[in-house]
Design an enzyme around this catalytic site. Structure first.
Site, PDB file in Angstrom:
ATOM      1  N   VAL A  42       4.215  -3.424  -9.194  1.00 19.86           N
ATOM      2  CA  VAL A  42       5.599  -3.125  -8.820  1.00 19.86           C
ATOM      3  C   VAL A  42       6.301  -4.395  -8.347  1.00 19.86           C
ATOM      4  O   VAL A  42       7.475  -4.631  -8.664  1.00 19.86           O
ATOM      5  CB  VAL A  42       5.644  -2.040  -7.722  1.00 19.86           C
ATOM      6  CG1 VAL A  42       7.080  -1.753  -7.303  1.00 19.86           C
ATOM      7  CG2 VAL A  42       4.981  -0.766  -8.214  1.00 19.86           C
ATOM      8  N   THR A  43       5.579  -5.229  -7.605  1.00 19.02           N
ATOM      9  CA  THR A  43       6.133  -6.511  -7.139  1.00 19.02           C
ATOM     10  C   THR A  43       6.549  -7.383  -8.320  1.00 19.02           C
ATOM     11  O   THR A  43       7.655  -7.941  -8.343  1.00 19.02           O
ATOM     12  CB  THR A  43       5.097  -7.272  -6.288  1.00 19.02           C
ATOM     13  OG1 THR A  43       4.742  -6.482  -5.150  1.00 19.02           O
ATOM     14  CG2 THR A  43       5.646  -8.608  -5.824  1.00 19.02           C
ATOM     15  N   ASP A  63      11.062  -3.896  -4.523  1.00 19.31           N
ATOM     16  CA  ASP A  63      10.597  -4.661  -3.374  1.00 19.31           C
ATOM     17  C   ASP A  63      10.302  -3.747  -2.189  1.00 19.31           C
ATOM     18  O   ASP A  63       9.396  -4.027  -1.388  1.00 19.31           O
ATOM     19  CB  ASP A  63      11.640  -5.717  -2.985  1.00 19.31           C
ATOM     20  CG  ASP A  63      11.139  -6.648  -1.908  1.00 19.31           C
ATOM     21  OD1 ASP A  63      10.024  -7.190  -2.052  1.00 19.31           O
ATOM     22  OD2 ASP A  63      11.857  -6.838  -0.900  1.00 19.31           O
ATOM     23  N   ASP A 117       6.947  -1.479  -3.302  1.00 22.80           N
ATOM     24  CA  ASP A 117       5.606  -2.079  -3.362  1.00 22.80           C
ATOM     25  C   ASP A 117       4.897  -2.036  -2.015  1.00 22.80           C
ATOM     26  O   ASP A 117       3.718  -1.685  -1.924  1.00 22.80           O
ATOM     27  CB  ASP A 117       5.639  -3.498  -3.934  1.00 22.80           C
ATOM     28  CG  ASP A 117       6.523  -4.453  -3.135  1.00 22.80           C
ATOM     29  OD1 ASP A 117       7.027  -4.065  -2.062  1.00 22.80           O
ATOM     30  OD2 ASP A 117       6.725  -5.589  -3.607  1.00 22.80           O
ATOM     31  N   GLY A 118       5.624  -2.359  -0.949  1.00 21.17           N
ATOM     32  CA  GLY A 118       5.019  -2.323   0.377  1.00 21.17           C
ATOM     33  C   GLY A 118       4.646  -0.914   0.801  1.00 21.17           C
ATOM     34  O   GLY A 118       3.576  -0.680   1.381  1.00 21.17           O
ATOM     35  N   ARG A 161       0.888   0.442   1.646  1.00 24.60           N
ATOM     36  CA  ARG A 161       0.538   1.023   2.951  1.00 24.60           C
ATOM     37  C   ARG A 161       0.019   2.451   2.800  1.00 24.60           C
ATOM     38  O   ARG A 161      -0.930   2.840   3.477  1.00 24.60           O
ATOM     39  CB  ARG A 161       1.758   0.977   3.884  1.00 24.60           C
ATOM     40  CG  ARG A 161       2.082  -0.423   4.395  1.00 24.60           C
ATOM     41  CD  ARG A 161       3.182  -0.395   5.434  1.00 24.60           C
ATOM     42  NE  ARG A 161       4.478  -0.047   4.850  1.00 24.60           N
ATOM     43  CZ  ARG A 161       5.324  -0.915   4.306  1.00 24.60           C
ATOM     44  NH1 ARG A 161       5.008  -2.206   4.249  1.00 24.60           N
ATOM     45  NH2 ARG A 161       6.484  -0.524   3.819  1.00 24.60           N
ATOM     46  N   THR A 201      -3.101  -5.951   1.361  1.00 27.87           N
ATOM     47  CA  THR A 201      -3.977  -7.122   1.289  1.00 27.87           C
ATOM     48  C   THR A 201      -3.208  -8.389   1.622  1.00 27.87           C
ATOM     49  O   THR A 201      -1.977  -8.433   1.507  1.00 27.87           O
ATOM     50  CB  THR A 201      -4.584  -7.279  -0.123  1.00 27.87           C
ATOM     51  OG1 THR A 201      -3.519  -7.539  -1.067  1.00 27.87           O
ATOM     52  CG2 THR A 201      -5.335  -6.018  -0.541  1.00 27.87           C
ATOM     53  N   ASP A 254       4.105 -11.024  -2.814  1.00 26.19           N
ATOM     54  CA  ASP A 254       5.424 -10.432  -2.597  1.00 26.19           C
ATOM     55  C   ASP A 254       6.408 -11.461  -2.046  1.00 26.19           C
ATOM     56  O   ASP A 254       7.551 -11.563  -2.497  1.00 26.19           O
ATOM     57  CB  ASP A 254       5.293  -9.249  -1.632  1.00 26.19           C
ATOM     58  CG  ASP A 254       6.623  -8.569  -1.381  1.00 26.19           C
ATOM     59  OD1 ASP A 254       7.248  -8.093  -2.356  1.00 26.19           O
ATOM     60  OD2 ASP A 254       7.050  -8.500  -0.218  1.00 26.19           O
ATOM     61  N   ASP A 290       9.583 -12.883  -4.169  1.00 29.29           N
ATOM     62  CA  ASP A 290      10.912 -12.611  -3.601  1.00 29.29           C
ATOM     63  C   ASP A 290      11.776 -13.860  -3.632  1.00 29.29           C
ATOM     64  O   ASP A 290      12.991 -13.798  -3.896  1.00 29.29           O
ATOM     65  CB  ASP A 290      10.790 -12.122  -2.153  1.00 29.29           C
ATOM     66  CG  ASP A 290      10.409 -10.658  -2.061  1.00 29.29           C
ATOM     67  OD1 ASP A 290      10.387  -9.988  -3.109  1.00 29.29           O
ATOM     68  OD2 ASP A 290      10.127 -10.189  -0.938  1.00 29.29           O
TER      69      ASP A 290
END
Length: 207
Positions: A35-36, A69, A72-73, A77, A83, A90, A94
């Site tokens: 996704v990143t 963005d 992805d986080g 989580r 990681t 990421d 960015d």
């Protein structure tokens, strides 16, 4: 506190983002790093549309990139797969997205021979690059550095406004050109205060 709303929200949006990701990916497990990378690709395509003068479509693509963005986080989580490498990737990608879009704006106005806009774009790009560098440099010294008015979400919102409403773009660039460097200064003084406090604490311990 010098931080904006984006810093205070934390991960409060995670439950909603997870629902969105489940809907988009139809409950299939997707790696957060994929996704990143997808978000960065959308950012570069947005840059291409900016250069060609198709600002509205560039804005849509940047919006999709920004959603990636956030997703992805949340995915990392929720799957408990946060990681060190994922965070590093990421952060690095960015920067590519941010500078690609502003670089696209710069190139577009260079083609249009709009010198003032080129200068504003260049100054904005400098500030955009230095803000995360200041944080990374401070954290390498074990100092916290999240202060400042224009964190990434605020900068993305400003760029989206400029792309969706092209008449506002000169004002958006002016705000970015000024406030990114104000944010850098805020971080410099924030780190200076921390370093001074740490020095005083060490002296009191030594005595």
């Amino acid at each position: 506190d010098e931080r904006m709303l984006s810093s205070r929200l934390g991960h409060a949006l995670d439950p909603y983002l997870i629902r969105i990701s489940q809907f988009v990916f139809n409950r299939h497990k997707v790696d957060a790093n994929v996704v990143t990378i997808a978000g960065t690709i959308f950012g570069f395509v947005s840059c291409a549309f900016v250069i060609s003068g198709h600002f509205f479509y560039a804005g849509l693509l940047l919006l999709i990139s920004a959603c990636c963005d956030m997703l992805d986080g949340a995915i990392a989580r929720s799957s408990r797969r946060v990681t060190v490498f994922g965070g590093f990737l990421d952060s690095v990608l960015d920067r590519y997205t941010d500078l690609a879009v502003i670089g696209g704006i710069l190139v577009y106005h260079m083609i249009q021979n709009a010198v003032s806009m080129v200068v504003l774009s260049f100054i904005s790009a400098m500030g955009t690059a230095i803000i995360p560098y200041a944080r990374a440099r401070a954290e390498s010294l074990s100092l916290e550095c999240k202060a400042g008015f224009l964190e990434r979400p605020e900068r993305i919102v400003l760029l989206l406004i400029g792309l969706f409403i092209p008449r506002s773009l000169p004002y958006v660039l002016l705000v970015l050109a000024v406030m990114t460097h104000v944010t850098v200064l805020q971080r410099i003084f924030h780190v200076k205060r921390q370093a001074r406090k740490e020095s005083i604490d060490r002296q009191s311990i030594d005595h």
